[in-house]
Design a protein around this motif. Sequence first.
Motif, PDB file in Angstrom:
ATOM      1  N   UNK A   1     -11.309  37.963  50.261  1.00  0.00           N
ATOM      2  CA  UNK A   1     -11.981  37.784  51.547  1.00  0.00           C
ATOM      3  C   UNK A   1     -13.482  38.030  51.415  1.00  0.00           C
ATOM      4  N   UNK A   2     -13.844  39.074  50.645  1.00  0.00           N
ATOM      5  CA  UNK A   2     -15.267  39.363  50.435  1.00  0.00           C
ATOM      6  C   UNK A   2     -15.938  38.236  49.658  1.00  0.00           C
ATOM      7  N   UNK A   3     -15.245  37.695  48.662  1.00  0.00           N
ATOM      8  CA  UNK A   3     -15.809  36.593  47.885  1.00  0.00           C
ATOM      9  C   UNK A   3     -16.005  35.365  48.762  1.00  0.00           C
ATOM     10  N   UNK A   4     -15.054  35.098  49.648  1.00  0.00           N
ATOM     11  CA  UNK A   4     -15.190  33.933  50.531  1.00  0.00           C
ATOM     12  C   UNK A   4     -16.377  34.118  51.472  1.00  0.00           C
ATOM     13  N   UNK A   5     -16.549  35.347  51.991  1.00  0.00           N
ATOM     14  CA  UNK A   5     -17.703  35.612  52.861  1.00  0.00           C
ATOM     15  C   UNK A   5     -19.004  35.486  52.094  1.00  0.00           C
ATOM     16  N   UNK A   6     -19.004  35.945  50.842  1.00  0.00           N
ATOM     17  CA  UNK A   6     -20.208  35.821  50.017  1.00  0.00           C
ATOM     18  C   UNK A   6     -20.545  34.360  49.770  1.00  0.00           C
ATOM     19  N   UNK A   7     -19.521  33.550  49.473  1.00  0.00           N
ATOM     20  CA  UNK A   7     -19.763  32.125  49.254  1.00  0.00           C
ATOM     21  C   UNK A   7     -20.317  31.449  50.491  1.00  0.00           C
ATOM     22  N   UNK A   8     -19.792  31.803  51.657  1.00  0.00           N
ATOM     23  CA  UNK A   8     -20.315  31.217  52.898  1.00  0.00           C
ATOM     24  C   UNK A   8     -21.765  31.623  53.120  1.00  0.00           C
ATOM     25  N   UNK A   9     -22.093  32.882  52.802  1.00  0.00           N
ATOM     26  CA  UNK A   9     -23.481  33.334  52.969  1.00  0.00           C
ATOM     27  C   UNK A   9     -24.412  32.588  52.015  1.00  0.00           C
ATOM     28  N   UNK A  10     -23.967  32.323  50.795  1.00  0.00           N
ATOM     29  CA  UNK A  10     -24.790  31.569  49.848  1.00  0.00           C
ATOM     30  C   UNK A  10     -25.064  30.170  50.365  1.00  0.00           C
ATOM     31  N   UNK A  11     -24.021  29.497  50.839  1.00  0.00           N
ATOM     32  CA  UNK A  11     -24.203  28.128  51.320  1.00  0.00           C
ATOM     33  C   UNK A  11     -25.034  28.083  52.605  1.00  0.00           C
ATOM     34  N   UNK A  12     -25.032  29.182  53.375  1.00  0.00           N
ATOM     35  CA  UNK A  12     -25.879  29.214  54.573  1.00  0.00           C
ATOM     36  C   UNK A  12     -27.352  29.231  54.193  1.00  0.00           C
ATOM     37  N   UNK A  13     -27.697  29.893  53.087  1.00  0.00           N
ATOM     38  CA  UNK A  13     -29.095  29.947  52.642  1.00  0.00           C
ATOM     39  C   UNK A  13     -29.452  28.771  51.727  1.00  0.00           C
ATOM     40  N   UNK A  14     -28.485  28.320  50.918  1.00  0.00           N
ATOM     41  CA  UNK A  14     -28.711  27.202  49.990  1.00  0.00           C
ATOM     42  C   UNK A  14     -27.614  26.173  50.231  1.00  0.00           C
ATOM     43  N   UNK A  15     -27.763  25.312  51.226  1.00  0.00           N
ATOM     44  CA  UNK A  15     -26.670  24.393  51.562  1.00  0.00           C
ATOM     45  C   UNK A  15     -26.486  23.250  50.576  1.00  0.00           C
ATOM     46  N   UNK A  16     -27.411  23.042  49.668  1.00  0.00           N
ATOM     47  CA  UNK A  16     -27.342  21.918  48.744  1.00  0.00           C
ATOM     48  C   UNK A  16     -26.537  22.215  47.496  1.00  0.00           C
ATOM     49  N   UNK A  17     -26.672  21.372  46.474  1.00  0.00           N
ATOM     50  CA  UNK A  17     -25.928  21.578  45.218  1.00  0.00           C
ATOM     51  C   UNK A  17     -26.314  22.869  44.506  1.00  0.00           C
ATOM     52  N   UNK A  18     -27.537  23.370  44.754  1.00  0.00           N
ATOM     53  CA  UNK A  18     -27.937  24.630  44.119  1.00  0.00           C
ATOM     54  C   UNK A  18     -27.085  25.795  44.622  1.00  0.00           C
TER      55      UNK A  18
ATOM     56  N   UNK B   1     -23.979  25.596  45.686  1.00  0.00           N
ATOM     57  CA  UNK B   1     -22.638  25.480  45.083  1.00  0.00           C
ATOM     58  C   UNK B   1     -22.661  25.923  43.628  1.00  0.00           C
ATOM     59  N   UNK B   2     -23.780  25.659  42.933  1.00  0.00           N
ATOM     60  CA  UNK B   2     -23.898  26.130  41.555  1.00  0.00           C
ATOM     61  C   UNK B   2     -23.969  27.648  41.507  1.00  0.00           C
ATOM     62  N   UNK B   3     -24.705  28.276  42.434  1.00  0.00           N
ATOM     63  CA  UNK B   3     -24.784  29.734  42.453  1.00  0.00           C
ATOM     64  C   UNK B   3     -23.420  30.348  42.756  1.00  0.00           C
ATOM     65  N   UNK B   4     -22.643  29.730  43.648  1.00  0.00           N
ATOM     66  CA  UNK B   4     -21.294  30.230  43.914  1.00  0.00           C
ATOM     67  C   UNK B   4     -20.417  30.138  42.667  1.00  0.00           C
ATOM     68  N   UNK B   5     -20.596  29.082  41.906  1.00  0.00           N
ATOM     69  CA  UNK B   5     -19.820  28.954  40.670  1.00  0.00           C
ATOM     70  C   UNK B   5     -20.212  30.035  39.674  1.00  0.00           C
ATOM     71  N   UNK B   6     -21.514  30.349  39.603  1.00  0.00           N
ATOM     72  CA  UNK B   6     -21.982  31.374  38.669  1.00  0.00           C
ATOM     73  C   UNK B   6     -21.535  32.763  39.102  1.00  0.00           C
ATOM     74  N   UNK B   7     -21.600  33.040  40.403  1.00  0.00           N
ATOM     75  CA  UNK B   7     -21.285  34.386  40.893  1.00  0.00           C
ATOM     76  C   UNK B   7     -19.793  34.620  41.059  1.00  0.00           C
TER      77      UNK B   7
END
Length: 823
Positions: free
Chosen positions: A223-240, A242-248
């Motif tokens: 659940x925490x990882x899903x919230x973190x991924x949503x927060x990343x996409x809120x700040x970086x909605x583009x392919x970058x 999604x790449x950061x979510x893959x790295x983290x």
Amino acid sequence: MLRMEPAAPQAPTGGSPRGWPVARPMAHAAAAYLCGALAWPPPASHWEPVFALALGALAAALGPWRRAARLALLLAGFAALGSAQQGRLAEREALAFASLESVMDTAEVLAEAEGVVARPPARTATGSWRVELAAPVRLASAGRTVELPAPMLAYLPDETPPRAGDRARILGAVRELTHSRSERTPDRGFRAHGFVAILNGKALLASEPTGALLPRLWQLAEDAARATGDATLASLPGPEGRLLNALLLGDTAGLEPPLYEAFERSGLVHIFSVSGFHTMLVGMVTLWFLRWLGFGAWPRVAVFVPSLAWFVVMTGAEPPVLRSALLLAVFALSEAWERPVDGPSALSCVFLALAMQAPGAIHTLEFQLTFLCAAVLVLSTPWTIRIEEVAGRPIRYYPGSDFAIAALKALFVTTAIQLGAAPLLADWFGQVSLAAPLANALLLAPLSFLVLAGFVAHLLGAVLPELAVMPLSALELPLALCADLVRGLGALPWASAPAPALPGPALAAWLGLVLAGPWTWRWPTPERAPLGRLAATAGLLATVFLWAPLLRGPLPPLTVWFLDVGQGDAILLRTGDGRFALVDAGREGQAARWLEALRVRRLDWMALTHADADHIGGAVAVLDAAEVAAVLDAGGMAETAVFGELRARLLHADAIASSLARGDRFRFGHPPVEVEVLHPTERFLAEGSARNDASLVLRVSVAGRAAALLTGDAELEAEADILAAGADVAAPILKAGHHGARAATGDALLAAARPAVVVASAGAGNNFGHPSPEVLARASAAGAEVWRTDRDGAVRVEFDALSGWRVSATRRGGARSHAPNRE
């Protein structure tokens, strides 16, 4: 990077570089355990005591008897322990298969599975949910109930899945997996993790929470990882983003397929798994932060070890994470005790602890790869010290010399790890990345920085969400630059190369040099020479047994796989020189999955017996998965929708299309495998190519001796025509015509062919009743044994040069062999 020095560094003697390791008993014990575990024989031949005694005798012959005797006992004990644990694991799996088969009349039945969800459900590429039920699993079918002493995988459609820690009841079709953990089949990864069956769920009957603590913690982490991924996409909605979510987070679902493929080809895909690399980064940053706050040595340990344990639990306690966490804990304790860390001994102790706690993990790719890479990293430390001493002398006074030496050492270490892991990657994936050393040397540090920066930004966001927006936005440009560099490296024509079926012995010899080289280069003191030789021997033994599957003997002159593709036909031929051919392709993509599992990238030819979808439906997928030199048929194929799709695909393929007729013969491979076309004739094609009796019938021989008669869907009328023409149909292996339908495989054909084995290729629980009881009775009356893909899985027949053969199957214990009198 953490560098582990020997426990008692000695001054260089006799020209030996400083930091050169010496023999360590725990390293010997780990090598002996590994050899004992991987050399576990089938239950019918208990020769592990002989193996243990041989190790002891070898140890006793290489040094002073007192020290050698102690070492011999150590080696023998751990070798016997490794083999015994694998024996108990094999017995548990045999019990699980027996329990499973007691409620299954066919290989796939409708059943209800009940168990506790062990991990958070994972979304698959097709949109369904993958749910892991922990052992024991209660399985009920047709009024019978058993308790499986093994975990089970369930796949649920796109609906709300149960949560980790819930007790779930799932209704679906159960499929038994292959019996081997190491055989190259599409099930290999599942079997390596201990699963014996997969349930394709249709409905979730009930789900209720339990008090299981660990699964609940993993669900909180998810659940925490899903919230973190949503927060990343809120700040970086583009392919970058999604790449950061893959790295983290290891979430690669949002990555563009070309970018993911570029990471694979460049050898950087490992950074997407929450692994030892991530654990090492998080651990070192945490230690640095505790030092910066002014914590003393023991207060640091008191805070660091529990936080590390929490990180392990939150990430799922995978073997790479456990390995790195335990090594970091040892490092922190050594700092508190003010004692140096002995790298090889620490790694060996961690290996033994994890291997003995979970004996099945030793068969998984994650376990094998993490310890192999860690071993190469630790044992390459003396080599990097030597590089620094030799290369540093001429350039030490020039500007940038420190950076140049660091880059040279990084290139050496990444090359060593890639070369050391090459046989393992070749065995599991059938390819190696040639660009990996360069890509890791160039991009591992920048990508590590991005992982740390993203981690810190999300920590800030957990306190004050507005603080995380600016740091995450600042990572957009570096992420884009790294992605462009990865695409460039992945586009190099030599970035990735298919690995041969048998990797060259040079790779195994090189790994042996890495393992044993520090001991064999020069002995620190003369009295330790015997132990040095023993350590070299242990290193080489570990190398040999680790790569034993890759160093097997020559291939049989002919191997025939009757692939398990459900209700359909797909027969793969392999010659003694490693060339492949395919007869029919089943439905959809099942045959292509088998080609991928068996590392088949090129087919000399693909023969399509007729135009039914269960024979040519998977041909397009095969053309996409492998290079096909020629596509053969009987001519005049029926104009079906499936055949129209195949014909359109052939217009854009390099394959040569050709038709066969009765009397045609051709050879391929060495020793030569001859294929003779027995059917159809022009009369059958003219009467209607859509008829099953217009199917291709092929007789395969090797070295002049009959091997297999492949009948496609030919029925009684076609069989009578073949026999009336006086064709020689004798063969030890006969494929039952039309999947074992009662209108095929008649008494006349069985009497003329005199097969020892009849193989029926049919789907589990099919609506046609294949194979029919009439065919089974005919085969039994003719003295032939029936092997069925619906119950036995993929059937493999290996022929030797003197007309002997051996038949086995992926879901059937034992094998049948025929060895003629060779006097």
